[in-house]
Scaffold this active site. Structure first.
Site, mmCIF file in Angstrom:
data_model
loop_
_atom_site.group_PDB
_atom_site.id
_atom_site.type_symbol
_atom_site.label_atom_id
_atom_site.label_comp_id
_atom_site.label_asym_id
_atom_site.label_seq_id
_atom_site.Cartn_x
_atom_site.Cartn_y
_atom_site.Cartn_z
ATOM 1 N N PRO A 66 0.970 -1.416 0.070
ATOM 2 C CA PRO A 66 -0.062 -0.302 -0.077
ATOM 3 C C PRO A 66 1.016 1.457 -0.070
ATOM 4 O O PRO A 66 0.320 2.354 -1.190
ATOM 5 C CB PRO A 66 -0.273 0.055 1.274
ATOM 6 C CG PRO A 66 -0.590 -1.661 1.667
ATOM 7 C CD PRO A 66 0.409 -2.561 0.315
ATOM 8 N N THR A 96 3.241 3.236 -5.002
ATOM 9 C CA THR A 96 3.908 3.432 -5.198
ATOM 10 C C THR A 96 3.764 5.003 -4.071
ATOM 11 O O THR A 96 3.406 3.957 -2.943
ATOM 12 C CB THR A 96 2.477 4.606 -5.819
ATOM 13 O OG1 THR A 96 1.883 4.154 -7.800
ATOM 14 C CG2 THR A 96 2.291 5.906 -5.356
ATOM 15 N N LYS A 171 5.856 9.207 -11.552
ATOM 16 C CA LYS A 171 4.119 7.975 -10.996
ATOM 17 C C LYS A 171 3.439 9.440 -10.416
ATOM 18 O O LYS A 171 1.907 10.182 -10.306
ATOM 19 C CB LYS A 171 4.113 7.444 -10.673
ATOM 20 C CG LYS A 171 3.278 7.170 -9.973
ATOM 21 C CD LYS A 171 2.037 6.527 -10.460
ATOM 22 C CE LYS A 171 0.852 5.884 -9.475
ATOM 23 N NZ LYS A 171 -0.353 5.397 -10.460
HETATM 24 P P1 NAD Z 1 -4.429 -3.579 -1.735
HETATM 25 O O1 NAD Z 1 -4.448 -2.576 -0.467
HETATM 26 O O2 NAD Z 1 -5.576 -4.114 -2.360
HETATM 27 O O3 NAD Z 1 -3.492 -3.976 -1.919
HETATM 28 C C1 NAD Z 1 -1.735 -4.366 -0.774
HETATM 29 C C2 NAD Z 1 -1.561 -6.233 -0.636
HETATM 30 O O4 NAD Z 1 -0.687 -5.493 0.347
HETATM 31 C C3 NAD Z 1 -2.683 -6.105 0.735
HETATM 32 O O5 NAD Z 1 -2.680 -7.453 0.206
HETATM 33 C C4 NAD Z 1 -2.072 -6.031 1.857
HETATM 34 O O6 NAD Z 1 -2.565 -7.462 2.639
HETATM 35 C C5 NAD Z 1 -0.899 -6.521 1.633
HETATM 36 N N1 NAD Z 1 0.517 -5.962 2.364
HETATM 37 C C6 NAD Z 1 0.192 -4.999 3.547
HETATM 38 N N2 NAD Z 1 1.404 -4.987 4.242
HETATM 39 C C7 NAD Z 1 1.932 -6.184 4.254
HETATM 40 C C8 NAD Z 1 3.139 -7.285 4.787
HETATM 41 N N3 NAD Z 1 3.557 -5.582 5.561
HETATM 42 N N4 NAD Z 1 3.660 -7.890 4.122
HETATM 43 C C9 NAD Z 1 2.936 -8.591 3.132
HETATM 44 N N5 NAD Z 1 1.773 -7.440 2.414
HETATM 45 C C10 NAD Z 1 0.926 -6.774 3.516
HETATM 46 O O7 NAD Z 1 -3.146 -2.377 -2.376
HETATM 47 P P2 NAD Z 1 -3.214 -2.038 -3.869
HETATM 48 O O8 NAD Z 1 -4.765 -0.937 -4.896
HETATM 49 O O9 NAD Z 1 -3.073 -3.470 -4.765
HETATM 50 O O10 NAD Z 1 -2.412 -0.620 -4.311
HETATM 51 C C11 NAD Z 1 -0.673 -1.904 -4.564
HETATM 52 C C12 NAD Z 1 -0.665 -0.543 -4.499
HETATM 53 O O11 NAD Z 1 -0.750 0.056 -6.432
HETATM 54 C C13 NAD Z 1 -0.142 1.198 -3.768
HETATM 55 O O12 NAD Z 1 0.847 1.666 -4.161
HETATM 56 C C14 NAD Z 1 -1.014 1.683 -5.318
HETATM 57 O O13 NAD Z 1 -1.334 3.262 -5.376
HETATM 58 C C15 NAD Z 1 -0.319 1.586 -6.210
HETATM 59 N N6 NAD Z 1 -1.480 1.641 -7.442
HETATM 60 C C16 NAD Z 1 -2.783 0.697 -7.238
HETATM 61 C C17 NAD Z 1 -4.010 1.095 -7.848
HETATM 62 C C18 NAD Z 1 -5.431 0.411 -8.275
HETATM 63 O O14 NAD Z 1 -6.246 0.754 -8.920
HETATM 64 N N7 NAD Z 1 -5.411 0.682 -7.322
HETATM 65 C C19 NAD Z 1 -3.136 1.680 -10.060
HETATM 66 C C20 NAD Z 1 -1.683 1.754 -9.411
HETATM 67 C C21 NAD Z 1 -1.263 2.405 -8.731
#
Ligand code: NAD
Length: 295
Positions: A66, A96, A171
């Site tokens: 995250p 990000t 980004k």
């Molecule tokens: P999300 O919250 O759905 O997924 C994050 C995952 O990381 C979760 O499954 C969580 O359990 C896991 N996590 C957290 N801490 C952890 C740890 N210590 N050890 C292992 N796993 C851990 O987030 P997302 O939507 O998949 O986004 C991920 C990244 O991508 C973010 O930085 C976000 O800004 C970026 N992003 C997201 C999108 C989008 O549309 N969702 C688009 C572009 C970029």
């Protein structure tokens, strides 16, 4: 290749699935059991901690977490990646986060003997599922060249942005402009409709005139203008307002460090903060138009 993947959320899970589909062996870890089970059912191998992923027989390790605090914990924590990883393993963080944290973590990886890239993405969950993400990549060019074939199984536009942290710089700049342009599109649509224009006709004019941008054309915030946009589906799914708020915070913090003014970026951050404080953080970010109208 044998690849470690940590962070199996909205983005990470479909990205890891695409690695499996391409024939790679994937070792996975997430705090959420159901996310691990889903990947396991598709052929991935579970590991019990970031350190256990790192000490598996892997050539490359990808993280999709995250925010910066999670990235620091996963790479630098006690049960973290650097505590256990072999020096030959190429590290890629696709989360990000702010450019400075990306540079700090990469410096520690380098000191440990590992090459590391920052490779944040755009394209959303749809792009992650379809394997059509854009990757913005910072780090050494020869390391980028090694990672390219693997990144190509998850994305279709893989751009080398220069030295370490520059992927995050690209980004952050793009998403700040996206936040600003979405607010501009919302204001303009609301003004025109309030003054009596049909929203579809107004959008048609804008999209063949000088006001045109991605936020008006592909992702118009006014309901019913673009059938495939979240605005036409009750602002569900898509890219959450809280994620936009996070990215605007990264932009204004990075600007502070660089002593560069981001007047509209800061205003956009305040508007998204207001919107989020009203309980709308989970809505798609185009729902910001609700600040201006009752639609
Ligand atoms: P999300 O919250 O759905 O997924 C994050 C995952 O990381 C979760 O499954 C969580 O359990 C896991 N996590 C957290 N801490 C952890 C740890 N210590 N050890 C292992 N796993 C851990 O987030 P997302 O939507 O998949 O986004 C991920 C990244 O991508 C973010 O930085 C976000 O800004 C970026 N992003 C997201 C999108 C989008 O549309 N969702 C688009 C572009 C970029």
């Amino acid at each position: 290749m044998n690849i470690g993947f940590i962070g199996l959320g909205h983005m990470g899970a479909p990205m890891a699935l695409n690695l499996l589909k391409a024939g790679h062996q994937v070792y996975v870890y997430d705090l959420v059991e159901s996310a691990v089970q889903m990947l396991e059912a598709s052929g991935a191998i579970r590991a019990a901690s970031p350190a256990k992923v790192a000490s598996s027989e892997i050539d490359m390790l990808i993280t999709m977490l995250p925010a910066a605090a999670h990235v620091k914990q996963v790479y630098l924590g006690e049960e973290g990646v650097l505590a256990a990883v072999g020096k030959h393993v190429l590290l890629i963080d696709s989360s990000t986060i702010d450019p400075q944290t990306a540079r700090d973590v990469a410096a520690q990886a380098t000191a440990h003997g590992n090459a590391m890239l920052d490779a944040p993405v755009s394209g959303g969950t749809g792009g992650a599922q379809a394997g059509t993400l854009t990757f913005m990549v910072g780090g050494e060019k020869n390391v980028f060249d090694k990672a390219l074939p693997v990144l190509e199984t998850m994305g279709k536009n893989i751009v080398y942005c220069g030295g370490t942290g520059n992927g995050q710089v690209a980004k952050v700049a793009n998403n700040m402009l996206l936040g600003i342009s979405m607010i501009g599109a919302a204001e303009a649509m609301n003004l025109g409709v309030s003054l009596g224009m049909d929203p579809k006709i107004l959008a048609g004019i804008i999209n063949t005139s000088s006001g045109r941008c991605w936020s008006t054309e592909v992702y118009n915030p006014y309901p019913g203008v673009v059938e495939t946009a979240p605005a036409s589906k009750g602002y569900a799914g898509g890219f959450g307002a809280d994620l936009m708020l996070k990215d605007l915070g990264l932009a204004t913090e990075a600007a502070k460090a660089a002593k560069v003014p981001v007047v509209l970026g800061a205003a956009a951050q305040q508007l998204y903060q207001t919107f989020s404080a009203q309980g709308n953080g989970q809505l798609d970010f185009s729902a910001i138009i609700k600040l201006f109208s009752a639609k």
